[in-house]
Design an enzyme around this catalytic site. Structure first.
Site, short mmCIF file in Angstrom:
data_model
loop_
_atom_site.label_atom_id
_atom_site.label_comp_id
_atom_site.label_asym_id
_atom_site.label_seq_id
_atom_site.Cartn_x
_atom_site.Cartn_y
_atom_site.Cartn_z
CG ASP A 1 4.57 28.81 -22.98
OD1 ASP A 1 4.50 27.72 -22.95
OD2 ASP A 1 6.08 28.94 -22.59
CD GLU B 1 4.06 25.58 -26.34
OE1 GLU B 1 4.82 26.81 -26.62
OE2 GLU B 1 5.02 24.48 -25.90
CG ASP C 1 7.99 30.43 -19.03
OD1 ASP C 1 8.33 28.87 -19.08
OD2 ASP C 1 9.56 30.28 -18.50
#
Lengths: 185, 185
Positions: free
Chosen positions: A7, A68, A141
């Site tokens: 992430d 991501e 996260d």
């Protein structure tokens, strides 16, 4: 298959390693956060992200990296940092020949919760349940990185079939009717 | 001082090396473009940008790297690629301990043409004149990279004074009234 989910972010870059295959219980191999000081200059922060990702790749030897996919609809300053941190993660994996997949936030949410509009708490709760953890990973996260890895494991069979089809098409080789039809892991 | 200017991009990343000091005629040391195939996947493109930048750093040993600061006001898809290519350039320089400066497009235009809203042709014409070239460098990304390097050489004295002041302030050391006041190159 073993997947490192990333992430991306400059201040906190979530990382999580999950092992398993679609349809079987999954196992968390590791989870953490690569942090860089907000007051350091951009160059030093990117070098720190690179060192952090390299350590995770060295230690856990993932076969896939799921990052991501960054969109620029949100806060402009944040998005630039996120795009730059994601570039470093993608670069580190690609340099080693590890395939990189990008998943959008809604694909990830939909994969682990059934809804593309789920909130952070819902994602955290499902990650905890799916990986049979004692408590949701903190910060968010880190949980998001695990969710990315899970999403990749579950979506991978379809993506691999697609990639194989594209590769077949672009090589312009005559199709073999006897080609094996099994799913590649 | 020798400066590598980088106009970041995934398809064409302009690179140009300029040597000189503010107030003296400048010299072009090299100019070119690092290209990556638009149909390759993002990971391979970032690896190719990294290899290209590394070659330029190896060959020309710049003391500073000047990279265009990316804004997200334009086309979203392009901006993401630009941000990611710039991250790779900044990373390559910072890994070697080379100071990186970011300049906005209007700072660069204003530095070489006197107007922050100058067009590509005007920037190309001034780069040609300032570096005493026979013709404007092509493509525009290459000329922009040279303009970034020129901009850095001309703005550097002021930026260095600022950085020194910030460093002094953040180290909380008592100010020495006898500190040398000369400009650092």
């Amino acid at each position: 298959m073993r997947v490192l989910g990333v992430d991306p972010g400059l201040t906190r870059c979530g990382v999580g390693v999950v092992e398993g295959v679609a349809g079987r219980p999954l196992t968390m191999v590791g989870v953490g956060v690569v942090r860089t000081p907000a007051d350091a200059d951009l160059g030093h922060r990117l070098v720190a992200v690179e060192q952090g990702i390299e350590q995770w790749l060295d230690e856990h030897r993932p076969q896939y990296v799921a990052v991501e996919r960054v969109f620029s609809q949100h806060n402009v300053r944040t998005v630039m940092g996120t795009a730059q941190a994601s570039a470093v993660a993608i670069l580190c994996a690609s340099r080693r020949g590890i395939p990189v997949a990008l998943h959008t936030p809604s694909e990830v949410k939909a994969a682990v919760t059934g809804s593309g509009r789920a909130d952070k708490a819902q994602v955290g709760a499902m990650v905890t349940r799916l990986l049979r953890l004692a408590a949701p990973p903190k910060p968010a996260d880190a949980a998001d990185a695990l969710a990315l890895a899970i999403c990749h494991i579950w979506r991978a069979p379809a993506q691999n079939r697609l990639q194989r089809a594209v590769a077949l098409h672009s090589s312009r080789a005559p199709r073999t009717p006897h080609a094996p039809k099994g799913r590649t892991p």
